[in-house]
Design an enzyme around this catalytic site. Structure first.
Site, PDB file in Angstrom:
ATOM      1  N   CYS A 271      60.003 -66.576  51.316  1.00  0.00           N
ATOM      2  CA  CYS A 271      59.118 -67.018  52.234  1.00  0.00           C
ATOM      3  C   CYS A 271      58.817 -68.682  53.047  1.00  0.00           C
ATOM      4  O   CYS A 271      58.649 -68.608  53.448  1.00  0.00           O
ATOM      5  CB  CYS A 271      58.811 -65.524  52.395  1.00  0.00           C
ATOM      6  SG  CYS A 271      59.526 -63.971  52.025  1.00  0.00           S
TER       7      CYS A 271
HETATM    8  N1  LIG Z   1      61.664 -61.436  49.106  1.00  0.00           N
HETATM    9  C1  LIG Z   1      60.816 -61.854  49.712  1.00  0.00           C
HETATM   10  O1  LIG Z   1      59.735 -60.989  48.995  1.00  0.00           O
HETATM   11  C2  LIG Z   1      60.684 -61.413  51.510  1.00  0.00           C
HETATM   12  C3  LIG Z   1      59.849 -60.853  52.203  1.00  0.00           C
HETATM   13  C4  LIG Z   1      60.277 -60.673  53.188  1.00  0.00           C
HETATM   14  C5  LIG Z   1      61.171 -61.435  54.051  1.00  0.00           C
HETATM   15  N2  LIG Z   1      62.490 -61.047  52.924  1.00  0.00           N
HETATM   16  C6  LIG Z   1      63.772 -62.362  53.463  1.00  0.00           C
HETATM   17  O2  LIG Z   1      64.138 -61.051  53.696  1.00  0.00           O
HETATM   18  C7  LIG Z   1      65.888 -61.887  52.756  1.00  0.00           C
HETATM   19  C8  LIG Z   1      66.769 -61.580  52.465  1.00  0.00           C
HETATM   20  O3  LIG Z   1      65.801 -62.084  51.162  1.00  0.00           O
HETATM   21  P1  LIG Z   1      65.655 -61.193  49.394  1.00  0.00           P
HETATM   22  O4  LIG Z   1      64.356 -61.904  49.041  1.00  0.00           O
HETATM   23  O5  LIG Z   1      65.474 -59.448  49.410  1.00  0.00           O
HETATM   24  O6  LIG Z   1      66.823 -61.809  49.028  1.00  0.00           O
HETATM   25  P2  LIG Z   1      68.385 -61.737  47.639  1.00  0.00           P
HETATM   26  O7  LIG Z   1      68.579 -63.042  47.718  1.00  0.00           O
HETATM   27  O8  LIG Z   1      67.000 -61.138  46.712  1.00  0.00           O
HETATM   28  O9  LIG Z   1      69.066 -59.857  48.076  1.00  0.00           O
HETATM   29  C9  LIG Z   1      69.496 -60.631  49.339  1.00  0.00           C
HETATM   30  C10 LIG Z   1      71.332 -59.701  48.443  1.00  0.00           C
HETATM   31  O10 LIG Z   1      72.150 -60.063  49.411  1.00  0.00           O
HETATM   32  C11 LIG Z   1      73.135 -60.171  49.511  1.00  0.00           C
HETATM   33  N3  LIG Z   1      74.487 -61.575  50.013  1.00  0.00           N
HETATM   34  C12 LIG Z   1      74.459 -62.155  50.302  1.00  0.00           C
HETATM   35  N4  LIG Z   1      75.659 -62.155  51.094  1.00  0.00           N
HETATM   36  C13 LIG Z   1      75.890 -60.872  51.623  1.00  0.00           C
HETATM   37  C14 LIG Z   1      76.974 -60.753  52.945  1.00  0.00           C
HETATM   38  N5  LIG Z   1      77.048 -61.104  53.058  1.00  0.00           N
HETATM   39  N6  LIG Z   1      77.324 -59.398  52.274  1.00  0.00           N
HETATM   40  C15 LIG Z   1      76.354 -57.961  51.665  1.00  0.00           C
HETATM   41  N7  LIG Z   1      75.800 -58.813  50.878  1.00  0.00           N
HETATM   42  C16 LIG Z   1      75.182 -60.217  50.793  1.00  0.00           C
HETATM   43  C17 LIG Z   1      73.180 -60.828  47.774  1.00  0.00           C
HETATM   44  O11 LIG Z   1      73.906 -60.937  46.621  1.00  0.00           O
HETATM   45  C18 LIG Z   1      71.836 -60.101  47.335  1.00  0.00           C
HETATM   46  O12 LIG Z   1      71.939 -59.310  46.549  1.00  0.00           O
HETATM   47  C19 LIG Z   1      65.150 -63.000  53.044  1.00  0.00           C
HETATM   48  O13 LIG Z   1      65.164 -63.181  55.107  1.00  0.00           O
HETATM   49  C20 LIG Z   1      64.233 -62.924  53.017  1.00  0.00           C
HETATM   50  O14 LIG Z   1      63.688 -64.159  53.920  1.00  0.00           O
HETATM   51  C21 LIG Z   1      62.043 -62.199  51.983  1.00  0.00           C
END
Ligand SMILES: NC(=O)c1ccc[n+]([C@@H]2O[C@H](COP(=O)([O-])OP(=O)(O)OC[C@H]3O[C@@H](n4cnc5c(N)ncnc54)[C@H](O)[C@@H]3O)[C@@H](O)[C@H]2O)c1
Length: 432
Positions: A271
């Protein structure tokens, strides 16, 4: 509020969470705990199998919780997007990384949206949670729904809700952290708010999806800029022979008008290093340069190089070259007490030090191995790490589970970028 679905034979509300990662699984857990029947959609067959067999895919959700929700039929993971025809609420939590040129990569949102479109039933509320630039919900998601013949506010209700999950935080979780929601129309916002209020303690409705998108970017830009400022302070203090840690702690005794941030070897995680650049990219398309963000990015990106410079200077004091020196890195995760190495500054340290010919070992109880290009690098266990000899030990992450004093007791040159050893007065222990 839209009526709860009867399609599952009960009055249970139904939702789909798209993307079962660090954000999606805790969200699915919170809604399932509130009585929703949740379908977790992911493109990863392995993740779906893991969840359906009762195993968590993120440290913030326990295996027991996943097992209980799967056993009671409240959670099911699948790669089959046709299942969204059974739900009334969809939350999209897919990755939003940067491309190689540091531009937003919204291809995951586009792909998720295209997979959903053929199956979404009319009247569904769709909430984007992936962090992105202001305008994405309207320009990317609405546009696709309109092409497919959906009318906003009638056939489809679209909103944005920034995810604020802080992996590893034992106090603030998805349920008790207030959740901001903004709709593409006031009605869209209210519908999304009403659903979220059933599962989360407090929902804050803002005037539009764009406002909600901007809230997240403000929060993370605020952090990136303040971290950049204290990183610069750390470099200034070193030149002045002062300890930035002491200065920040003393300044933090002021009960108003000051908020402490700590320096470190660089920004990490999915992030803080990325989100502000989504905003500066968007503003560049409008011919506006966000100078604060670009300056903070410059300072923060320089930190791993600065740390390597400090390592070289310390080795010099013992008439040693960096090339050929044995260095132990303590901590590969991007922050304390997590297993996530995405954008971790320790990876940059590893890369720069290896390029300069250092011989590196690392220890991180949360990260047994990590991928470095085509190679998989294995960490060393505590007993092995503490029994070996090095030219320098570099603390890159401050995990609770690591006994840093045991390493300081070795009497070897040590550079601590996380103030785990500020209490030590030994001459061989140096702070950032
Ligand atoms: N990790 C954090 O601490 C955090 C905090 C706040 C916001 N975010 C935001 O949240 C969002 C997700 O982040 P995350 O850390 O959970 O990512 P992540 O990589 O842990 O999880 C994302 C998931 O989405 C799946 N995916 C990818 N393409 C897909 C599709 N087309 N259809 C269905 N599933 C699909 C992946 O296989 C994965 O399991 C991002 O935009 C990130 O910036 C993350």
């Amino acid at each position: 509020m839209s009526p709860p679905s009867k399609e599952n034979g009960t009055d249970r509300p139904t939702m789909a969470v798209v993307g079962m990662g660090y954000v999606g699984l805790p969200l699915a857990e919170a809604f399932a705990d509130a009585g929703f029947k949740v379908i977790g959609l992911d493109v990863s067959v392995d993740k779906c199998k893991q969840i359906n067999s009762g195993r968590s895919v993120t440290p913030d959700v326990s295996d027991e919780s996943v097992q209980r929700l799967v056993d009671t039929g409240l959670l099911e993971a699948t790669t089959d997007f046709a299942k969204v025809s059974e739900v009334e609420l969809i939350s999209i939590c897919v990755p939003t990384p940067l491309s190689k040129s540091k531009d937003p990569d919204i291809s995951y949102i586009v792909r998720a949206c295209e997979s959903l479109l053929p199956h979404v039933r009319k009247g569904t509320v769709v909430v984007l949670e992936s962090t992105t630039y202001p305008g994405t919900t309207r320009d990317v998601i609405l546009e696709r729904f309109e092409w497919a013949g959906f009318e906003l506010g009638k056939d489809i209700h679209l909103a944005f809700s920034p995810e604020r999950v802080d992996p590893g935080n034992e106090t603030w979780n998805i349920k008790n952290t207030p959740k901001v929601v903004g709709g593409l129309t006031p009605k869209c916002g209210e519908l999304a708010r009403d659903y979220y209020a059933r599962a989360l303690d407090k929902v804050v409705l803002v005037s539009s999806a764009e406002a909600a998108e901007m809230v997240k970017l403000l929060e993370n830009t605020f952090r990136a800029i303040n971290i950049g400022m204290v990183n610069e302070l750390a470099m200034v203090c070193e030149k002045l022979g002062l300890s930035s840690w002491e200065i920040i702690d003393a300044a933090a005794t002021k009960p108003f008008g000051f908020l402490p941030f700590r320096p470190g070897p660089g920004l990490g995680g999915h992030c803080i290093p990325i989100d502000p650049l989504y905003l500066s990219w968007k503003m560049r398309t409008m011919d506006y340069k966000v100078r604060f963000i670009e300056l903070a990015d410059e300072v923060n990106s320089f930190m791993p190089h600065y740390v390597v410079g400090r390592v070289q200077d310390l080795l010099n004091t013992q008439e040693k070259a960096l090339k050929g020196s044995r260095i132990l890195i303590l901590g590969m995760a991007y922050k304390a007490d997590v297993d996530d190495v995405r954008e971790s500054p320790a990876l940059d340290l590893y890369e720069i030090l290896s390029e300069k010919g250092a011989r590196i070992a690392y220890h991180d109880p949360h990260v047994p191995s990590f991928r470095f290009g085509a190679e998989v690098i294995q960490g060393v266990a505590f007993e092995v790490a503490v029994a070996d000899t090095y030219d320098l030990i570099l603390v890159a992450t401050g995990h609770k589970a690591v006994d840093y004093d045991a390493f300081a007791d070795l009497g070897l040159l040590l550079l601590d970028t996380r103030n785990q050893l500020g209490h030590r007065k030994d001459e061989h222990v140096h702070l950032l």
